[in-house]
Design a protein around this motif. Structure first.
Motif, PDB file in Angstrom:
ATOM      1  N   HIS A   1     -10.319  -5.714 -33.793  1.00 32.41           N
ATOM      2  CA  HIS A   1     -10.398  -4.258 -33.911  1.00 32.41           C
ATOM      3  C   HIS A   1     -10.523  -3.815 -35.358  1.00 32.41           C
ATOM      4  CE1 HIS A   1      -9.736  -0.107 -32.717  1.00 32.41           C
ATOM      5  NE2 HIS A   1      -8.803   0.009 -33.653  1.00 32.41           N
ATOM      6  N   GLN A   2     -10.042  -4.635 -36.294  1.00 37.61           N
ATOM      7  CA  GLN A   2     -10.045  -4.243 -37.701  1.00 37.61           C
ATOM      8  C   GLN A   2     -11.362  -4.585 -38.391  1.00 37.61           C
ATOM      9  OE1 GLN A   2      -7.986  -2.480 -39.503  1.00 37.61           O
ATOM     10  NE2 GLN A   2      -9.130  -2.751 -41.405  1.00 37.61           N
ATOM     11  N   CYS A   3     -11.758  -5.870 -38.330  1.00 35.68           N
ATOM     12  CA  CYS A   3     -12.941  -6.299 -39.095  1.00 35.68           C
ATOM     13  C   CYS A   3     -14.207  -6.377 -38.256  1.00 35.68           C
ATOM     14  CB  CYS A   3     -12.675  -7.647 -39.760  1.00 35.68           C
ATOM     15  SG  CYS A   3     -12.511  -9.030 -38.591  1.00 35.68           S
ATOM     16  N   GLY A   4     -14.071  -6.328 -36.930  1.00 36.69           N
ATOM     17  CA  GLY A   4     -15.248  -6.359 -36.064  1.00 36.69           C
ATOM     18  C   GLY A   4     -15.817  -7.734 -35.824  1.00 36.69           C
ATOM     19  N   GLU A   5     -15.189  -8.787 -36.389  1.00 36.58           N
ATOM     20  CA  GLU A   5     -15.679 -10.152 -36.195  1.00 36.58           C
ATOM     21  C   GLU A   5     -15.051 -10.783 -34.952  1.00 36.58           C
ATOM     22  OE1 GLU A   5     -17.970 -11.579 -38.028  1.00 36.58           O
ATOM     23  OE2 GLU A   5     -18.157  -9.867 -39.394  1.00 36.58           O
ATOM     24  N   PHE A   6     -15.748 -11.843 -34.406  1.00 43.22           N
ATOM     25  CA  PHE A   6     -15.189 -12.556 -33.263  1.00 43.22           C
ATOM     26  C   PHE A   6     -13.936 -13.316 -33.679  1.00 43.22           C
ATOM     27  CE2 PHE A   6     -19.737 -12.353 -31.968  1.00 43.22           C
ATOM     28  CZ  PHE A   6     -19.530 -11.597 -30.804  1.00 43.22           C
ATOM     29  N   ILE A   7     -13.007 -13.460 -32.743  1.00 48.20           N
ATOM     30  CA  ILE A   7     -11.755 -14.162 -33.023  1.00 48.20           C
ATOM     31  C   ILE A   7     -11.783 -15.516 -32.344  1.00 48.20           C
ATOM     32  CG2 ILE A   7      -9.238 -14.073 -32.879  1.00 48.20           C
ATOM     33  CD1 ILE A   7      -9.492 -11.030 -32.496  1.00 48.20           C
ATOM     34  N   ILE A   8     -11.766 -16.583 -33.145  1.00 47.55           N
ATOM     35  CA  ILE A   8     -11.675 -17.941 -32.630  1.00 47.55           C
ATOM     36  C   ILE A   8     -10.317 -18.497 -33.048  1.00 47.55           C
ATOM     37  CG2 ILE A   8     -12.655 -20.259 -32.646  1.00 47.55           C
ATOM     38  CD1 ILE A   8     -14.437 -18.174 -31.362  1.00 47.55           C
ATOM     39  N   GLY A   9      -9.522 -18.870 -32.102  1.00 53.22           N
ATOM     40  CA  GLY A   9      -8.178 -19.354 -32.418  1.00 53.22           C
ATOM     41  C   GLY A   9      -7.131 -18.334 -32.001  1.00 53.22           C
TER      42      GLY A   9
END
Length: 324
Positions: A72-80
């Motif tokens: 929600h903050q940086c807009g990047e996908f979260i892996i891990g």
């Protein structure tokens, strides 16, 4: 014997993707016990590289597009590791206090008016709304009176008297960077300011039966320090000359303003600028010769023009007043 069994197993093996067998000298890919032709070991959607989800393998790009949450903050996908909070997903390092930006992933957070705050910031916001202090040591709200030490508020029970070791209260006094209980401090003979009730270590102002910090001895109306200038007392309060005159001084009958300084309060209730002959308006001073007529000053020249009968009446009136 074991080598023979392994050779038989490989000869009977088939590719997990195309289900066909392998040539004797063909290279194969073993992924978690599953065998593939090199050409068959590709992403279910797009090569190269793979991630597994529900027994199917995907390249990293397509896996993120299909299954990875978006921060929600940086807009990047979260892996891990994923932080689930405030109805959103976050990278651990992206989930921070909305005020101080401290990372909240491992310390927890508090919801405050739609914001995610660390506990110290939440306590400060709550205290501000309640009009209370926050202890600078434990960061909790101070429900009772605070102990002010080096201009910061604290719970008094965090400290002990530097002399007797007794647990302190809000009445504790600071002296030369150390804290003392009230009895120990009073034995030291240090003057206490009549305004802030704190010890005076520098210059002392003695006035109205009390002692004051120079900056705390102020006018009760405008709250400006006297700084050595004259003050006027009334009913236990001190006033500068201007506000004392405005509140309690006489008013000039001519201009309706407060008579300040050396005005003629007792004679004709006029200020210096308005002290003039009631007949010709000539400016007068107390050194000029004048006569009182109808509670107003009259210069000598105008008096000489008065009718003789009026002069006699004024003279007789003056003699009567003098005998009384």
């Amino acid at each position: 014997f074991k080598g023979l069994n392994m050779a038989n197993a490989l000869a009977n093996a088939s590719c997990e993707r195309c289900k066909s067998g392998f040539a004797p000298a063909e290279k194969m890919v073993n992924s978690n016990g599953e065998l593939y032709h090199e050409g068959c070991f590709v992403c279910c959607l797009f090569p190269p590289g793979f991630l597994t989800f529900k027994c199917r393998k995907y390249c990293e790009h397509d896996f993120q597009m299909l299954f990875a949450p978006c921060c929600h903050q940086c807009g990047e996908f979260i892996i891990g590791r994923v932080i689930k909070a405030m109805n959103n997903s976050w990278h651990p390092d992206c989930f921070c206090c909305d005020i101080c930006q401290a990372v909240l992933a491992d310390i927890g957070f508090v919801k405050n008016a739609g914001r995610h705050l660390c506990r110290p910031c939440h306590n400060r916001e709550k205290a501000r709304g309640l009009g209370k202090y926050i202890c600078q040591k434990c960061h909790a709200i101070i429900e009772d009176s605070p102990l002010i030490f080096k201009n910061d508020p604290y719970h008094p029970d965090h400290f002990n008297c530097n002399n007797c070791g007794k647990e302190l209260t809000a009445d504790a006094r600071e002296l030369k960077g150390e804290l003392y209980c009230l009895p120990c401090h009073d034995k030291m003979g240090v003057p206490i300011c009549g305004a802030c009730r704190r010890p005076i270590e520098g210059r002392v102002v003695n006035a109205m039966g009390k002692q004051w910090h120079v900056e705390h001895f102020v006018c009760a109306k405008c709250e400006k320090p006297f700084l050595g200038h004259r003050h006027y007392e009334r009913k236990g309060l001190a006033y500068c000359e201007t506000h004392y005159n405005q509140l309690f001084g006489d008013v000039c009958y001519h201009c309706n303003r407060v008579i300040e300084g050396d005005g003629n309060r007792d004679l004709f209730r006029t200020c210096v600028n308005c002290f003039s002959c009631a007949t010709c308006n000539t400016k007068l001073t107390l050194k000029n010769k004048f006569v009182e007529f109808d509670m107003k000053p009259v210069c000598k020249k105008c008096y000489e023009k008065f009718p003789l009968e009026l002069k006699k009446r004024l003279k007789k009136l003056a003699e009567t007043v003098g005998r009384k």
